[in-house]
Design a protein around this motif. Structure first.
Motif, PDB file in Angstrom:
ATOM      1  N   GLU A   1    -101.109  -3.442 -29.567  1.00  0.00           N
ATOM      2  CA  GLU A   1    -100.631  -3.075 -30.903  1.00  0.00           C
ATOM      3  C   GLU A   1     -99.168  -3.486 -31.069  1.00  0.00           C
ATOM      4  O   GLU A   1     -98.767  -3.973 -32.135  1.00  0.00           O
ATOM      5  CB  GLU A   1    -100.813  -1.578 -31.149  1.00  0.00           C
ATOM      6  N   GLN A   2     -98.360  -3.329 -30.016  1.00  0.00           N
ATOM      7  CA  GLN A   2     -96.964  -3.773 -30.079  1.00  0.00           C
ATOM      8  C   GLN A   2     -96.897  -5.291 -30.280  1.00  0.00           C
ATOM      9  O   GLN A   2     -96.087  -5.776 -31.076  1.00  0.00           O
ATOM     10  CB  GLN A   2     -96.217  -3.380 -28.809  1.00  0.00           C
ATOM     11  N   VAL A   3     -97.734  -6.025 -29.554  1.00  0.00           N
ATOM     12  CA  VAL A   3     -97.781  -7.483 -29.711  1.00  0.00           C
ATOM     13  C   VAL A   3     -98.163  -7.827 -31.149  1.00  0.00           C
ATOM     14  O   VAL A   3     -97.527  -8.652 -31.792  1.00  0.00           O
ATOM     15  CB  VAL A   3     -98.789  -8.119 -28.710  1.00  0.00           C
ATOM     16  N   ARG A   4     -99.218  -7.172 -31.653  1.00  0.00           N
ATOM     17  CA  ARG A   4     -99.689  -7.453 -33.017  1.00  0.00           C
ATOM     18  C   ARG A   4     -98.585  -7.204 -34.043  1.00  0.00           C
ATOM     19  O   ARG A   4     -98.312  -8.047 -34.906  1.00  0.00           O
ATOM     20  CB  ARG A   4    -100.914  -6.595 -33.338  1.00  0.00           C
ATOM     21  N   GLN A   5     -97.912  -6.066 -33.933  1.00  0.00           N
ATOM     22  CA  GLN A   5     -96.844  -5.730 -34.876  1.00  0.00           C
ATOM     23  C   GLN A   5     -95.680  -6.705 -34.779  1.00  0.00           C
ATOM     24  O   GLN A   5     -95.146  -7.149 -35.799  1.00  0.00           O
ATOM     25  CB  GLN A   5     -96.348  -4.292 -34.628  1.00  0.00           C
ATOM     26  N   PHE A   6     -95.282  -7.043 -33.554  1.00  0.00           N
ATOM     27  CA  PHE A   6     -94.156  -7.952 -33.368  1.00  0.00           C
ATOM     28  C   PHE A   6     -94.485  -9.339 -33.924  1.00  0.00           C
ATOM     29  O   PHE A   6     -93.693  -9.924 -34.656  1.00  0.00           O
ATOM     30  CB  PHE A   6     -93.771  -8.059 -31.887  1.00  0.00           C
TER      31      PHE A   6
ATOM     32  N   LEU B   1     -91.938  -9.579 -25.808  1.00  0.00           N
ATOM     33  CA  LEU B   1     -92.681  -9.751 -27.061  1.00  0.00           C
ATOM     34  C   LEU B   1     -92.149 -10.946 -27.858  1.00  0.00           C
ATOM     35  O   LEU B   1     -92.919 -11.678 -28.477  1.00  0.00           O
ATOM     36  CB  LEU B   1     -92.633  -8.478 -27.903  1.00  0.00           C
TER      37      LEU B   1
ATOM     38  N   GLU C   1    -102.082   0.048 -26.395  1.00  0.00           N
ATOM     39  CA  GLU C   1    -100.736   0.305 -26.918  1.00  0.00           C
ATOM     40  C   GLU C   1     -99.909  -0.977 -26.924  1.00  0.00           C
ATOM     41  O   GLU C   1     -99.242  -1.295 -27.918  1.00  0.00           O
ATOM     42  CB  GLU C   1    -100.042   1.389 -26.095  1.00  0.00           C
ATOM     43  N   THR C   2     -99.942  -1.708 -25.825  1.00  0.00           N
ATOM     44  CA  THR C   2     -99.176  -2.956 -25.745  1.00  0.00           C
ATOM     45  C   THR C   2     -99.733  -3.991 -26.715  1.00  0.00           C
ATOM     46  O   THR C   2     -98.968  -4.722 -27.357  1.00  0.00           O
ATOM     47  CB  THR C   2     -99.183  -3.515 -24.307  1.00  0.00           C
TER      48      THR C   2
ATOM     49  N   ARG D   1     -92.487  -8.766 -17.899  1.00  0.00           N
ATOM     50  CA  ARG D   1     -92.455  -7.601 -18.777  1.00  0.00           C
ATOM     51  C   ARG D   1     -91.028  -7.087 -18.845  1.00  0.00           C
ATOM     52  O   ARG D   1     -90.303  -7.109 -17.870  1.00  0.00           O
ATOM     53  CB  ARG D   1     -93.361  -6.490 -18.229  1.00  0.00           C
TER      54      ARG D   1
END
Length: 154
Positions: free
Chosen positions: A80-85, A41, A77-78, A36
């Motif tokens: 969603e960050q993965v999905r967006q990235f 990502l 939250e993480t 991490r």
């Protein structure tokens, strides 16, 4: 059973375990452990692209009663960050992201590694991958048994 490679993530505070399935969705295997922090990502997106995954399965920690606590909020939250990235860095179609119940995945992974003779630091080095394998294998088995995709889309 849908065809194509799936990638599973066991997201922890320090590491992310990564596993993938074969294209027929039969067997989950470990891929790697991603630290991490900066670049995590990007590494996940690179693995998803390299493996040509059509779906990312992320373990969502739940309590024994099925409720969600602080850990689940952090994972959402993480995730969603993965999905967006991945969405913004995907080559071709971006994979779907699904959250699946991961109760006991790390406990199961630890037990399996102990049974195979992995000790101490060697076990800690691969437990996240093993947990991702457990999460993905349960998801594959669920889909094979029910004909439905596992978990819920993000």
């Amino acid at each position: 059973m849908r065809r194509g490679v799936r990638v599973a993530l066991d997201i922890g505070d320090a590491r992310i375990g990564v596993a993938s399935s074969d294209p027929h969705g039969i067997l989950a295997t470990p891929v790697e452990t991603v630290r991490r922090g900066p670049g995590d990502l990007a590494r996940i997106a690179a693995l998803v692209t390299e493996l040509e995954a059509f779906e990312i399965v992320i373990g969502l920690p739940r309590s024994l009663s099925g409720g969600e606590g602080r850990a689940a909020v952090k994972i959402r939250e993480t995730a969603e960050q993965v999905r967006q990235f991945v969405l913004t860095h995907a080559v071709g179609d971006a994979p779907d992201v699904r959250l699946v119940d991961e109760r006991f995945s790390t406990v199961t992974a630890e037990q399996q590694l102990r049974e195979r003779g992995k000790k101490g630091s060697k076990r800690r080095a691969v437990v996240d991958q093993a947990a991702a394998v457990v999460i993905l294998q349960h998801a594959l088995d669920f889909e094979r048994e029910t004909g439905n995709p596992p978990g819920r889309p993000l």
